[in-house]
Design a protein around this motif. Structure first.
Motif, PDB file in Angstrom:
ATOM      1  N   UNK A 246      44.113  32.318  14.073  1.00  0.00           N
ATOM      2  CA  UNK A 246      44.887  33.632  14.683  1.00  0.00           C
ATOM      3  C   UNK A 246      46.144  33.674  13.696  1.00  0.00           C
ATOM      4  N   UNK A 247      46.831  34.774  13.506  1.00  0.00           N
ATOM      5  CA  UNK A 247      47.864  34.940  12.817  1.00  0.00           C
ATOM      6  C   UNK A 247      48.787  35.786  13.643  1.00  0.00           C
ATOM      7  N   UNK A 248      50.235  35.769  13.793  1.00  0.00           N
ATOM      8  CA  UNK A 248      51.134  36.739  14.273  1.00  0.00           C
ATOM      9  C   UNK A 248      50.579  38.133  13.642  1.00  0.00           C
ATOM     10  N   UNK A 249      50.702  38.933  14.492  1.00  0.00           N
ATOM     11  CA  UNK A 249      50.370  40.649  14.136  1.00  0.00           C
ATOM     12  C   UNK A 249      48.769  40.946  13.787  1.00  0.00           C
ATOM     13  N   UNK A 250      47.998  39.830  14.245  1.00  0.00           N
ATOM     14  CA  UNK A 250      46.522  40.117  14.211  1.00  0.00           C
ATOM     15  C   UNK A 250      46.243  41.151  15.442  1.00  0.00           C
ATOM     16  N   UNK A 251      45.380  41.974  15.511  1.00  0.00           N
ATOM     17  CA  UNK A 251      44.984  42.651  16.279  1.00  0.00           C
ATOM     18  C   UNK A 251      43.610  42.064  16.972  1.00  0.00           C
ATOM     19  N   UNK A 252      43.440  41.872  18.116  1.00  0.00           N
ATOM     20  CA  UNK A 252      42.495  41.214  18.947  1.00  0.00           C
ATOM     21  C   UNK A 252      41.929  41.711  20.147  1.00  0.00           C
ATOM     22  N   UNK A 253      40.695  41.629  20.386  1.00  0.00           N
ATOM     23  CA  UNK A 253      40.322  41.891  21.967  1.00  0.00           C
ATOM     24  C   UNK A 253      39.871  40.467  22.359  1.00  0.00           C
ATOM     25  N   UNK A 254      40.509  40.074  23.430  1.00  0.00           N
ATOM     26  CA  UNK A 254      40.499  38.863  23.995  1.00  0.00           C
ATOM     27  C   UNK A 254      39.623  39.363  25.444  1.00  0.00           C
ATOM     28  N   UNK A 255      38.645  38.620  25.793  1.00  0.00           N
ATOM     29  CA  UNK A 255      37.580  38.580  26.738  1.00  0.00           C
ATOM     30  C   UNK A 255      37.837  37.251  27.568  1.00  0.00           C
ATOM     31  N   UNK A 256      38.382  37.274  28.920  1.00  0.00           N
ATOM     32  CA  UNK A 256      38.397  36.061  29.676  1.00  0.00           C
ATOM     33  C   UNK A 256      38.771  36.325  30.974  1.00  0.00           C
ATOM     34  N   UNK A 257      39.269  35.054  31.560  1.00  0.00           N
ATOM     35  CA  UNK A 257      39.712  35.132  33.258  1.00  0.00           C
ATOM     36  C   UNK A 257      41.165  35.268  33.297  1.00  0.00           C
ATOM     37  N   UNK A 258      41.051  36.476  34.191  1.00  0.00           N
ATOM     38  CA  UNK A 258      42.608  36.887  34.548  1.00  0.00           C
ATOM     39  C   UNK A 258      43.376  35.717  35.721  1.00  0.00           C
ATOM     40  N   UNK A 259      44.595  35.561  35.507  1.00  0.00           N
ATOM     41  CA  UNK A 259      45.333  34.672  36.268  1.00  0.00           C
ATOM     42  C   UNK A 259      46.477  35.418  36.869  1.00  0.00           C
ATOM     43  N   UNK A 260      46.679  35.660  37.952  1.00  0.00           N
ATOM     44  CA  UNK A 260      48.079  36.271  38.290  1.00  0.00           C
ATOM     45  C   UNK A 260      48.621  35.795  39.611  1.00  0.00           C
ATOM     46  N   UNK A 261      48.400  34.426  39.859  1.00  0.00           N
ATOM     47  CA  UNK A 261      48.736  33.788  40.911  1.00  0.00           C
ATOM     48  C   UNK A 261      50.252  33.768  41.200  1.00  0.00           C
ATOM     49  N   UNK A 262      50.671  34.217  42.225  1.00  0.00           N
ATOM     50  CA  UNK A 262      52.126  34.211  42.465  1.00  0.00           C
ATOM     51  C   UNK A 262      52.897  33.004  42.165  1.00  0.00           C
ATOM     52  N   UNK A 263      52.212  31.791  42.513  1.00  0.00           N
ATOM     53  CA  UNK A 263      52.814  30.648  42.499  1.00  0.00           C
ATOM     54  C   UNK A 263      53.540  30.435  40.989  1.00  0.00           C
ATOM     55  N   UNK A 264      52.920  31.180  39.684  1.00  0.00           N
ATOM     56  CA  UNK A 264      53.232  31.020  38.485  1.00  0.00           C
ATOM     57  C   UNK A 264      54.452  31.613  38.380  1.00  0.00           C
ATOM     58  N   UNK A 265      55.016  32.218  39.311  1.00  0.00           N
ATOM     59  CA  UNK A 265      56.591  32.812  38.989  1.00  0.00           C
ATOM     60  C   UNK A 265      57.769  32.146  39.836  1.00  0.00           C
ATOM     61  N   UNK A 266      57.420  30.767  40.395  1.00  0.00           N
ATOM     62  CA  UNK A 266      58.494  30.086  40.807  1.00  0.00           C
ATOM     63  C   UNK A 266      59.583  29.661  39.769  1.00  0.00           C
ATOM     64  N   UNK A 267      60.547  29.367  40.389  1.00  0.00           N
ATOM     65  CA  UNK A 267      62.061  28.765  39.715  1.00  0.00           C
ATOM     66  C   UNK A 267      62.171  27.398  39.633  1.00  0.00           C
ATOM     67  N   UNK A 268      61.545  26.734  38.444  1.00  0.00           N
ATOM     68  CA  UNK A 268      61.904  25.201  38.676  1.00  0.00           C
ATOM     69  C   UNK A 268      63.285  24.990  38.322  1.00  0.00           C
ATOM     70  N   UNK A 269      64.225  25.870  37.672  1.00  0.00           N
ATOM     71  CA  UNK A 269      65.653  25.681  37.627  1.00  0.00           C
ATOM     72  C   UNK A 269      66.612  25.578  38.859  1.00  0.00           C
ATOM     73  N   UNK A 270      65.788  26.089  39.913  1.00  0.00           N
ATOM     74  CA  UNK A 270      66.624  26.246  41.178  1.00  0.00           C
ATOM     75  C   UNK A 270      65.984  25.113  42.280  1.00  0.00           C
ATOM     76  N   UNK A 271      67.152  24.618  42.948  1.00  0.00           N
ATOM     77  CA  UNK A 271      66.677  23.517  43.912  1.00  0.00           C
ATOM     78  C   UNK A 271      66.121  24.299  45.232  1.00  0.00           C
ATOM     79  N   UNK A 272      65.540  23.266  46.091  1.00  0.00           N
ATOM     80  CA  UNK A 272      64.929  24.033  47.262  1.00  0.00           C
ATOM     81  C   UNK A 272      66.153  24.700  48.163  1.00  0.00           C
TER      82      UNK A 272
END
Length: 635
Positions: A246-272
């Protein structure tokens, strides 16, 4: 055997099943399984497309596809390809696959054993992908009509599962390595980590309130589209093999598994409890990179690619591969009907160019041109066109409007003083966020760019304006763009088809200049536009036939026979003898390019005497007219 509901809606179950029953090479078996499923006629149409369906209507952890351009390539990241879970009651351990997902999952009565010697550390590559820049409306509509989406509502229930990010932190990795010997068939990491714990659990920024700050402030995520008017989705694609293809600017059709779990949006730079970690050294730089590399999945979803297809084109009317039986049949059909289709296209272009047949011929050659090879620094096949005499207001916009109904990728760029001074045309590396900031010239191959030089007003170009103008000139002349990496420039090859509209001779370099000669009965821009739309709506012009023609013709394998080589060579010698000044090497090269494009535009894979003669007459008329136009414009 699993049915369509299984492999579409529960692909991770199939991945786990193959992981359980296969000792070695299970990853290849996953690819083979889904490839076979998608070979069935019409199966791909059942896979929902991120391009044409709202993200909130898609189920997480299901199969999706995405037609896109790779805008940036991030550093490889390490993850747990296989991990052990232990039953809290019985103590029984079992292995689970961590491939094609962001989070390690286990049920409530299980726990993750991150110190197990059986855990497998692997790496994967992340691409930041955007919709194909400059893709025209009819292309998007056609692809959308090809999608047959299921009507069921997405499942938002995550069940009673415990989740943990699969990215490996230094401490966990060190602990695992210190207790586990090298295992056959597994990849153990003994190098410094490129990612940290929670690499996917990063900043939440765009139009969403920062969960850790408690201030309710709203900031926006820069989706980094090359063109400002893009409104499609962006996506972070995780690739597990064949990274180097793969190269930058390649046009590709990717087929795969969707991941949209809200936990992926946590902020590690913030304390509890919302306490900001203000004592964190370099927190601004850290957060800038995390914001760019881990945007909220509700805005930039993750796609774990199982199958990928690099696309030579994005024309929905023609096959992806011309080497198939369907592709070969279509190629032969288009070539046999090229004369009729070419006449229709030429008629439309002639109307658009105020009745000028010669200008229409050259514009048609421009539309079918494409870089097919490179010799040293020369890009063979390029054919940038400068249309002279375009002073009438609205002409450039009208030209682009018509071309966007025929081509698959087209963009209009007014070269106004403001645009030149303010826009970023070439991509630039942002080392703070560790990403490549896009520019307008970051376009995929065979994109048509209409440059409106009539928009340039008197004034002063600043440093950015001069750099932009230089970048355009280099792209036209050499089909390359220098990406700015601050401490150095890196050349990226491109394949952009340029049309420059100007009142007089263009300030920019070009391969061919044509002075438009208006017929006595030429209409206004508005009337011309209405006339062309009337031809289209009445069916007098077969749009899809022209679109197919323009998609297929550039792929004709052209050759020059020995007989015609001798004819061409002799003509060059004779012309040089009669008047060396009228046939320079540059003139001869232009004539050969014109003859090649004229041949393939007529559906011919090789040059004939008739086409060679026509090319010479066209060039002679063009030069004569250009000379007259220049002498007339001079005081």
């Amino acid at each position: 055997m699993p049915g369509i509901e299984d492999w579409l809606n529960r692909p991770l179950d199939i991945v786990q099943g193959l992981f359980d029953i296969t000792d070695k090479g299970w990853s290849d078996k996953v690819t083979d399984y889904f490839t076979k499923k998608l070979e069935d006629k019409g199966s791909l149409e059942w896979v929902p497309s991120l391009n044409h369906r709202s993200l909130h209507l898609l189920k997480p952890n299901t199969m999706v596809r995405f037609r896109c351009m790779i805008q940036d390539m991030y550093d490889p990241e390490f993850y747990l390809g296989g991990y052990e879970v232990v039953d809290k009651t019985t103590g029984q351990a079992m292995m689970k696959s961590g491939k094609f997902q962001d989070l390690a999952e286990c049920s409530q009565n299980q726990k993750l054993n991150l110190e197990s010697p059986k855990n497998i550390t692997l790496d994967r590559q992340t691409f930041y992908c955007v919709p194909v820049p400059a893709e025209t409306a009819w292309v998007k509509q056609a692809f959308s009509e090809h999608c047959r989406h299921q009507t069921s509502e997405p499942s938002t229930s995550q069940g009673s599962r415990v989740k943990r990010a699969l990215e490996v932190d230094d401490a966990a990795l060190t602990s695992t390595q210190s207790k586990s010997p090298d295992q056959s068939g597994t990849q153990q990491s003994d190098v410094p980590m490129d990612t940290v714990a929670g690499d996917e659990n990063q900043s939440e920024k765009r139009t969403r309130r920062s969960e850790g700050s408690g201030q309710g402030s709203v900031t926006s995520v820069d989706l980094n589209y090359p063109l400002p008017d893009e409104n499609g989705p962006a996506c972070m694609v995780k690739v597990y093999d064949q990274f180097d293809t793969f190269r930058v600017n390649d046009v590709v059709e990717f087929i795969g598994i969707l991941s949209v779990d809200p936990e992926l949006a946590n902020l590690p730079g913030h304390a509890q409890n919302g306490e900001a970690s203000s004592d964190m050294e370099g927190v601004d730089e850290f957060m800038a990179e995390q914001t760019a590399h881990s945007p909220p999945p509700s805005l930039v979803p993750r796609l774990h690619a199982i199958i990928s297809h690099k696309l030579q084109h994005n024309n929905p009317l023609i096959p992806v591969n011309f080497n198939t039986e369907q592709g070969k049949t279509l190629m032969q059909s288009v070539m046999s009907e090229a004369g009729t289709t070419r006449d229709q296209l030429r008629f439309v272009l002639q109307q658009l160019l105020f009745g000028d047949a010669l200008a229409a011929d050259y514009l048609l050659l421009n539309l079918v041109s494409s870089v097919y090879a490179r010799r040293d620094v020369t890009a063979l096949g390029k054919f940038s066109l400068n249309l002279i005499g375009c002073a009438e207001p609205g002409f450039s916009q009208s030209l682009h409007s018509v071309l966007s109904q025929l081509l698959t990728k087209s963009h209009h760029l007014p070269l106004s003083l403001e645009n030149m001074n303010k826009l970023r045309l070439t991509p630039k590396k942002d080392y703070t966020a560790n990403r490549l900031k896009s520019g307008i010239l970051q376009l995929s191959g065979k994109t048509h760019l209409v440059l409106d030089e009539t928009a340039l007003q008197p004034g002063q170009l600043d440093t950015n304006g001069v750099q932009n103008l230089t970048a355009i000139g280099n792209a036209i002349s050499w089909q390359k763009i220098d990406y700015d990496f601050e401490f150095h420039k890196t050349e990226f090859m491109t394949n952009i088809v340029f049309v420059i509209t100007s009142e007089g001779k263009s300030l920019l370099p070009n391969d061919c200049q044509v002075a438009i000669k208006r017929s006595t009965s030429s209409k206004s821009i508005a009337d011309i536009q209405m006339s062309i739309q009337s031809l289209i709506s009445s069916g007098s012009i077969n749009l899809n036939q022209i679109r197919t023609y323009l998609g297929v013709i550039p792929f004709i394998d052209y050759s020059l026979s020995d007989e015609m080589s001798k004819v061409v060579e002799q003509d060059f010698v004779d012309a040089r003898k009669s008047d060396p000044g009228k046939m320079t090497q540059e003139d001869f090269h232009s004539l050969l390019v014109t003859a090649r494009l004229l041949s393939i535009s007529m559906g011919q894979a090789s040059l004939t005497r008739d086409i060679w003669g026509r090319a010479k007459r066209m060039e002679q008329e063009r030069k004569t007219r250009l000379k007259q136009a220049i002498s007339t414009s001079q005081p």
